[in-house]
Design an enzyme around this catalytic site. Structure first.
Site, PDB file in Angstrom:
ATOM      1  N   HIS A   1     -12.712  -2.986   3.092  1.00 34.53           N
ATOM      2  CA  HIS A   1     -11.531  -3.569   3.149  1.00 34.53           C
ATOM      3  C   HIS A   1     -10.646  -3.179   4.852  1.00 34.53           C
ATOM      4  O   HIS A   1     -10.607  -3.857   5.041  1.00 34.53           O
ATOM      5  CB  HIS A   1     -10.760  -3.109   1.623  1.00 34.53           C
TER       6      HIS A   1
ATOM      7  N   HIS B   1      -6.794  -3.209  10.094  1.00 36.15           N
ATOM      8  CA  HIS B   1      -8.776  -3.827   9.853  1.00 36.15           C
ATOM      9  C   HIS B   1      -9.908  -4.260   9.787  1.00 36.15           C
ATOM     10  O   HIS B   1      -9.782  -5.024  11.444  1.00 36.15           O
ATOM     11  CB  HIS B   1      -8.705  -5.131   8.845  1.00 36.15           C
TER      12      HIS B   1
ATOM     13  N   GLU C   1       1.331  -1.136   0.142  1.00 38.05           N
ATOM     14  CA  GLU C   1       0.090  -0.261  -0.259  1.00 38.05           C
ATOM     15  C   GLU C   1       0.577   1.418   0.035  1.00 38.05           C
ATOM     16  O   GLU C   1      -0.106   2.317   0.181  1.00 38.05           O
ATOM     17  CB  GLU C   1      -1.128   0.057   0.886  1.00 38.05           C
TER      18      GLU C   1
ATOM     19  N   HIS D   1      -2.672   2.279   7.807  1.00 34.40           N
ATOM     20  CA  HIS D   1      -4.141   0.866   7.393  1.00 34.40           C
ATOM     21  C   HIS D   1      -4.828  -0.301   7.828  1.00 34.40           C
ATOM     22  O   HIS D   1      -3.332  -0.555   8.198  1.00 34.40           O
ATOM     23  CB  HIS D   1      -3.853   0.572   6.135  1.00 34.40           C
TER      24      HIS D   1
END
Ligand code: 13P
Ligand code: ZN
Length: 269
Positions: A214, A144, A119, A142
């Protein structure tokens, strides 16, 4: 060989914070396998000795030209590396990179040639954007988070600010500690430049965004603060889901209670 962190307590502290957050992500169940990634702009801690360090990798293209990143340095989680491993061994599961003068490529400089996260296009485009607008934000995360991602599987919560208002109303502190709310980013391929562009677009209005089906992408002054914003939002999502599981739709705080809260904490409306 000596680590880049040796005799550099400020730089070492940045990496220790990343490792601490990586441990929390794993404990929360937000970091299955290699899920999630972190980058931190560490340019302010870079001395002449680091600037002279040779590359320990080939030159890699970023995939975009990011003019504000010229000569910048980042600590990055490695691609395919696990947060639970990074928590214990941050220098084996992440690396420091230098952006080259073309602003379109980078090399790894320390400690090991661990290739940065897939990413990276989103992370670097976001750092470029933050520097460009004179922001003091240095960290991007980032991850989840289960309940927030679950909500993105329902079109209702993908409408602008529907999830934000719902989550703010679950517990007063959510708006206080995530005052800009949750930006929604329609599904895009992980690691793509399109995902990076949509993320930047939403970060104009929000510190925390969610990539549909996501995960979240959050920015803040440091990695602990970025984590905290995601944590308070996901806590609210858990309270909402818990109430639904008990068989009722939670009332949420009233508009009057929200207004009172915003005044008391000096928050945007
Ligand atoms: P990386 O292992 O490349 O960081 O990818 C994890 C992830 O969550 C991709 O979206
Ligand atoms: Zn992901």
């Amino acid at each position: 060989m000596a680590s880049i962190l040796e005799n550099r307590p400020a730089l070492a502290h940045e990496v220790e914070q990343v490792a601490e957050v990586a441990g929390y992500l794993w404990q929360k169940g937000w970091a299955e396998r290699n899920g999630g990634n972190i980058t931190v702009n560490v340019t302010e801690y870079i001395d002449d000795e680091i600037k002279a360090m040779p590359a320990i990798s080939p030159v890699y293209p970023i995939g975009a030209v990011l003019p504000h990143l010229k000569g910048c340095y980042f600590y990055c989680k490695g691609t395919n590396k696990r947060m639970r491993d990074l928590a214990r061994w941050p220098m084996e599961n992440g690396s420091f990179i230098r952006i080259l003068d073309d602003c379109a490529s980078y090399v790894i400089i320390a400690d090991n040639p661990v290739k940065p996260t897939s990413e990276l296009p989103s992370h670097l485009a976001v750092h470029n954007y933050l520097i460009g607008k004179g922001s003091n934000y240095k960290a991007s995360l980032h991850t989840h988070p289960i309940e927030l991602v679950a909500m993105t599987h329902c079109p209702k919560y993908l409408q602008k600010d529907v999830a934000t208002r719902l989550l703010w109303s679950m517990i007063p502190e959510t708006k206080a500690f995530c005052p800009r709310g949750l930006g929604i980013i329609p599904y895009q391929l992980p690691g793509s430049n399109e995902l990076a562009e949509s993320t930047i677009h939403e970060l104009g209005d929000y510190d925390v965004t969610i990539w549909e089906k996501h995960g979240v992408f959050a920015v803040d002054t440091d990695i602990m603060n970025a984590f905290d914003q995601v944590d308070v939002l996901n806590k609210s999502a858990q309270i909402y889901i818990c109430a639904k599981n008990m068989g009722f739709e939670p009332d949420g705080m009233t508009d009057e209670q929200m207004r009172e809260m915003s005044v008391a904490f000096n928050l945007p409306k």
